[in-house]
Scaffold this active site. Structure first.
Site, PDB file in Angstrom:
ATOM      1  N   GLY A 151      30.757  33.639  22.635  1.00  0.00           N
ATOM      2  CA  GLY A 151      30.240  34.652  23.545  1.00  0.00           C
ATOM      3  C   GLY A 151      30.064  35.979  22.830  1.00  0.00           C
ATOM      4  N   MET A 195      32.158  38.348  22.002  1.00  0.00           N
ATOM      5  CA  MET A 195      33.114  38.572  20.919  1.00  0.00           C
ATOM      6  C   MET A 195      32.982  37.486  19.850  1.00  0.00           C
ATOM      7  SD  MET A 195      35.349  41.239  21.264  1.00  0.00           S
ATOM      8  CE  MET A 195      37.035  40.807  20.830  1.00  0.00           C
ATOM      9  N   ASP A 215      30.200  26.015  21.061  1.00  0.00           N
ATOM     10  CA  ASP A 215      30.183  26.663  22.369  1.00  0.00           C
ATOM     11  C   ASP A 215      29.566  25.691  23.367  1.00  0.00           C
ATOM     12  OD1 ASP A 215      30.398  29.758  23.471  1.00  0.00           O
ATOM     13  OD2 ASP A 215      28.865  28.621  24.542  1.00  0.00           O
ATOM     14  N   SER A 264      40.921  43.418  19.224  1.00  0.00           N
ATOM     15  CA  SER A 264      40.331  44.575  19.880  1.00  0.00           C
ATOM     16  C   SER A 264      39.145  45.050  19.066  1.00  0.00           C
ATOM     17  CB  SER A 264      41.354  45.708  20.014  1.00  0.00           C
ATOM     18  OG  SER A 264      40.787  46.837  20.669  1.00  0.00           O
ATOM     19  N   LYS A 289      48.879  43.208  21.861  1.00  0.00           N
ATOM     20  CA  LYS A 289      47.551  43.494  22.418  1.00  0.00           C
ATOM     21  C   LYS A 289      47.650  43.837  23.898  1.00  0.00           C
ATOM     22  CE  LYS A 289      42.991  43.532  22.587  1.00  0.00           C
ATOM     23  NZ  LYS A 289      42.589  43.178  23.938  1.00  0.00           N
ATOM     24  N   HIS A 294      48.769  47.356  24.072  1.00  0.00           N
ATOM     25  CA  HIS A 294      47.595  48.158  23.676  1.00  0.00           C
ATOM     26  C   HIS A 294      46.670  48.371  24.868  1.00  0.00           C
ATOM     27  CE1 HIS A 294      43.291  48.073  22.594  1.00  0.00           C
ATOM     28  NE2 HIS A 294      43.608  48.790  21.528  1.00  0.00           N
ATOM     29  N   ASN A 295      46.390  47.287  25.614  1.00  0.00           N
ATOM     30  CA  ASN A 295      45.492  47.408  26.753  1.00  0.00           C
ATOM     31  C   ASN A 295      46.115  48.221  27.885  1.00  0.00           C
ATOM     32  OD1 ASN A 295      43.878  45.749  25.219  1.00  0.00           O
ATOM     33  ND2 ASN A 295      43.264  44.481  26.939  1.00  0.00           N
ATOM     34  N   GLU A 301      45.571  51.697  26.961  1.00  0.00           N
ATOM     35  CA  GLU A 301      44.144  51.964  27.181  1.00  0.00           C
ATOM     36  C   GLU A 301      43.875  52.283  28.658  1.00  0.00           C
ATOM     37  OE1 GLU A 301      40.679  48.811  27.559  1.00  0.00           O
ATOM     38  OE2 GLU A 301      41.331  49.009  25.463  1.00  0.00           O
TER      39      GLU A 301
END
Length: 292
Positions: free
Chosen positions: A9, A11, A30, A112, A164, A167-168, A171
């Site tokens: 996708g 990312m 995919d 990220s 992570k 981290h979010n 954010e």
């Protein structure tokens, strides 16, 4: 080195391109055949020389579980699976145990960088045994930003996604602070150019950041954000951060408030505010607004 990459996708597709630019071979799969290099996970595994490394970039939960279950059947002892999606750290521990029973290594990696990662690189936080991390290190080096920082072996299995997640959560709180400041500046008559106030903060201030740069980009596209509806979803990681804080008795008032603010954004007519208005009217005779 060779890498199998599952999930191409926004990312995953850009990550495949960045890894290839670094000189590595990527075989991508995919469900969308227009994006895939192969037609099945079985074909992907068959095209890689052992010992193999397969990186999974699919949605957290059932999609990740089913992908790892299938890889567990297809891979061989000595191979390594990397989960680079937004899985919960507790799932990592389960996946590592399931794969270890078949002699397959596991590394979890928080990623990220979003749509900017192809050119700027991806910040990487990974967890797992040192020997498994070492097998993936050339790919980490290809994906990370240039320079000394941008990637870290955070600890044991689960540590990457836990880092992570936090981290979010940070954010969430940072975005909420910028949003509240922007709304207040827009509200007063004395400030006549809010966008340029935000732009001025990009140099020399203690609140300058990439998020601030992105806020200025958004205001350049739509100065008063008139085209947007005041609705914000959440990926789940903010909730997990708050739950982890409760489990560990760590106070997170700013992150928690920013998560609840997102919930409030989804209510066109807040039931809570109805009660607040009713109580203010009852004890103080304050005016209330009624539906037309």
């Amino acid at each position: 080195m060779e890498l199998g990459l599952v999930g191409l996708g926004k990312m995953g597709g850009n990550m495949r391109e960045r890894i290839r630019r670094a000189g590595h071979t990527v075989v991508g799969y995919d469900r969308n055949p227009d994006l895939a290099d192969v037609h099945s996970l079985e074909e992907l595994v068959g095209k890689l020389k052992g010992p193999r490394v397969v990186w999974v970039m699919v949605p957290a939960g059932a999609a990740t579980q089913s992908t790892i279950d299938e890889l567990a059947r297809l891979l061989s002892p000595g191979d390594v699976v990397v989960d680079g999606g937004n899985s919960r750290w507790t799932d990592d521990e389960k996946h590592a145990e399931e794969l270890a029973a078949k002699g397959i290594g596991f590394v979890d990696c928080g990623v990220s960088g979003g749509v900017w990662g192809l050119e700027n690189g991806y910040a990487l936080m990974y967890g797992g045994d040192a020997e498994h991390v070492a097998r993936v290190q050339p790919i980490f080096d290809a994906l990370k930003p240039e320079g000394e920082f941008g990637s870290v072996h955070a600890g044991k299995v689960g540590a990457g996604h836990f880092a992570k997640m936090v981290h979010n959560g940070i954010e969430y709180a940072m975005m909420q602070a910028y949003a509240e400041g922007w709304e207040l500046l827009e509200k007063v008559d004395s400030v006549t150019d809010v966008r340029e106030v935000f732009r001025s903060w990009q140099e020399g201030t203690v609140i300058r950041s990439w998020l601030l740069d992105l806020a200025v980009n958004a205001l350049d596209e739509d100065e008063h954000l008139d085209k947007l509806r005041g609705y914000a979803s959440d990926s789940g990681e903010g909730r997990w951060t708050v739950e982890a804080a409760i489990d560990n008795a760590v106070p997170l008032p700013a992150i928690t408030a920013s998560l609840f603010a997102r919930f409030a954004s989804r209510q066109d007519d807040s039931p809570q505010m109805k009660m607040i208005a009713a109580l203010r009217n009852q004890f103080g005779g304050h005016a209330v607004e009624t539906k037309k």
